[in-house]
Design a protein around this motif. Structure first.
Motif, mmCIF file in Angstrom:
data_model
loop_
_atom_site.group_PDB
_atom_site.id
_atom_site.type_symbol
_atom_site.label_atom_id
_atom_site.label_comp_id
_atom_site.label_asym_id
_atom_site.label_seq_id
_atom_site.Cartn_x
_atom_site.Cartn_y
_atom_site.Cartn_z
ATOM 1 N N ALA A 91 0.868 -1.175 0.000
ATOM 2 C CA ALA A 91 0.000 0.000 0.000
ATOM 3 C C ALA A 91 0.906 1.227 0.000
ATOM 4 O O ALA A 91 1.946 1.236 0.666
ATOM 5 C CB ALA A 91 -0.901 -0.011 1.220
ATOM 6 N N CYS A 92 0.552 2.249 -0.768
ATOM 7 C CA CYS A 92 1.431 3.414 -0.965
ATOM 8 C C CYS A 92 0.667 4.723 -0.843
ATOM 9 O O CYS A 92 -0.527 4.786 -1.120
ATOM 10 C CB CYS A 92 2.012 3.406 -2.375
ATOM 11 N N LYS A 93 1.433 5.747 -0.513
ATOM 12 C CA LYS A 93 1.000 7.129 -0.679
ATOM 13 C C LYS A 93 2.017 7.762 -1.621
ATOM 14 O O LYS A 93 3.219 7.711 -1.373
ATOM 15 C CB LYS A 93 0.964 7.864 0.654
ATOM 16 N N LEU A 94 1.506 8.299 -2.718
ATOM 17 C CA LEU A 94 2.348 8.911 -3.750
ATOM 18 C C LEU A 94 1.895 10.340 -3.968
ATOM 19 O O LEU A 94 0.726 10.669 -3.768
ATOM 20 C CB LEU A 94 2.223 8.157 -5.076
ATOM 21 N N MET A 95 2.820 11.182 -4.421
ATOM 22 C CA MET A 95 2.472 12.523 -4.850
ATOM 23 C C MET A 95 3.053 12.738 -6.240
ATOM 24 O O MET A 95 4.228 12.471 -6.474
ATOM 25 C CB MET A 95 3.022 13.599 -3.917
ATOM 26 N N ASP A 96 2.208 13.212 -7.153
ATOM 27 C CA ASP A 96 2.646 13.572 -8.500
ATOM 28 C C ASP A 96 2.418 15.058 -8.712
ATOM 29 O O ASP A 96 1.428 15.620 -8.241
ATOM 30 C CB ASP A 96 1.825 12.832 -9.569
ATOM 31 N N VAL A 97 3.343 15.676 -9.436
ATOM 32 C CA VAL A 97 3.181 17.054 -9.877
ATOM 33 C C VAL A 97 3.252 17.027 -11.397
ATOM 34 O O VAL A 97 4.189 16.440 -11.969
ATOM 35 C CB VAL A 97 4.281 17.977 -9.304
ATOM 36 N N PHE A 98 2.248 17.617 -12.046
ATOM 37 C CA PHE A 98 2.173 17.659 -13.504
ATOM 38 C C PHE A 98 2.243 19.101 -13.977
ATOM 39 O O PHE A 98 1.624 19.988 -13.384
ATOM 40 C CB PHE A 98 0.833 17.086 -13.992
ATOM 41 N N CYS A 99 2.973 19.320 -15.070
ATOM 42 C CA CYS A 99 3.045 20.637 -15.692
ATOM 43 C C CYS A 99 3.019 20.431 -17.202
ATOM 44 O O CYS A 99 3.807 19.622 -17.708
ATOM 45 C CB CYS A 99 4.313 21.370 -15.267
ATOM 46 N N PRO A 100 2.134 21.071 -17.941
ATOM 47 C CA PRO A 100 1.107 21.991 -17.462
ATOM 48 C C PRO A 100 0.001 21.244 -16.721
ATOM 49 O O PRO A 100 0.058 20.030 -16.560
ATOM 50 C CB PRO A 100 0.572 22.619 -18.751
ATOM 51 N N VAL A 101 -1.012 22.009 -16.301
ATOM 52 C CA VAL A 101 -2.119 21.448 -15.543
ATOM 53 C C VAL A 101 -2.757 20.281 -16.312
ATOM 54 O O VAL A 101 -2.774 20.276 -17.546
ATOM 55 C CB VAL A 101 -3.151 22.568 -15.239
ATOM 56 N N ARG A 102 -3.209 19.259 -15.591
ATOM 57 C CA ARG A 102 -3.885 18.111 -16.206
ATOM 58 C C ARG A 102 -5.330 18.501 -16.506
ATOM 59 O O ARG A 102 -6.203 18.446 -15.657
ATOM 60 C CB ARG A 102 -3.856 16.899 -15.269
ATOM 61 N N GLU A 103 -5.588 18.892 -17.743
ATOM 62 C CA GLU A 103 -6.907 19.326 -18.156
ATOM 63 C C GLU A 103 -7.947 18.226 -17.957
ATOM 64 O O GLU A 103 -9.107 18.490 -17.649
ATOM 65 C CB GLU A 103 -6.921 19.757 -19.626
ATOM 66 N N ASP A 104 -7.518 16.969 -18.135
ATOM 67 C CA ASP A 104 -8.440 15.837 -18.013
ATOM 68 C C ASP A 104 -8.881 15.601 -16.577
ATOM 69 O O ASP A 104 -9.854 14.882 -16.332
ATOM 70 C CB ASP A 104 -7.832 14.571 -18.610
ATOM 71 N N TYR A 105 -8.203 16.214 -15.606
ATOM 72 C CA TYR A 105 -8.562 16.063 -14.200
ATOM 73 C C TYR A 105 -9.155 17.344 -13.603
ATOM 74 O O TYR A 105 -9.441 17.387 -12.421
ATOM 75 C CB TYR A 105 -7.357 15.642 -13.371
ATOM 76 N N LEU A 106 -9.307 18.390 -14.385
ATOM 77 C CA LEU A 106 -9.880 19.637 -13.857
ATOM 78 C C LEU A 106 -11.313 19.388 -13.407
ATOM 79 O O LEU A 106 -12.022 18.579 -13.981
ATOM 80 C CB LEU A 106 -9.855 20.728 -14.919
ATOM 81 N N GLY A 107 -11.700 20.105 -12.375
ATOM 82 C CA GLY A 107 -13.055 19.975 -11.865
ATOM 83 C C GLY A 107 -13.265 18.730 -11.026
ATOM 84 O O GLY A 107 -14.395 18.381 -10.708
#
Length: 110
Positions: A91-107
């Motif tokens: 079991a994991c806790k991960l953090m991702d940072v994406f640039c530019p913003v992930r449009e598919d995940y907005l909202g």
């Protein structure tokens, strides 16, 4: 918004075993993942640059054909359009940072 509690952001299951809370800025998306043991991440690629960090647990990540087992504090840099996949060893806790913003995940933060 200048301040937010991560626990107040509604989690979403994006793939089986992958639950996430998103924080979006004008230029970046931060993803805070809770991943169940033995959950695979199918190979994919996207135009976003990505930095991934393992916060807790062990995660096996393959980037462009190179596979590494990552633990707490390990960071991986995934260039734009490079195929990558993964597998939660524990079991994991991960953090991702994406640039530019992930449009598919907005909202998807509330």
């Amino acid at each position: 918004m200048a301040f937010e509690k991560l626990e107040d952001i509604k989690p979403r299951e994006i793939l089986p075993g992958y639950t996430v809370r998103f924080v979006h800025t004008d230029r970046m998306t931060f993803a805070f993942w809770d991943v169940a043991k033995d959950s695979p991440l199918p190979e994919h690629a996207h135009h976003h640059e990505q930095v991934a960090q393992v916060m807790e647990g062990e995660y096996e990540l393959t980037i462009g054909g190179e596979t590494k087992r990552l633990g707490p504090g390990d960071v991986a840099i995934i260039p734009s359009n490079v195929p990558h996949s993964g597998m939660a060893i524990t079991a994991c806790k991960l953090m991702d940072v994406f640039c530019p913003v992930r449009e598919d995940y907005l909202g998807t933060n509330k």
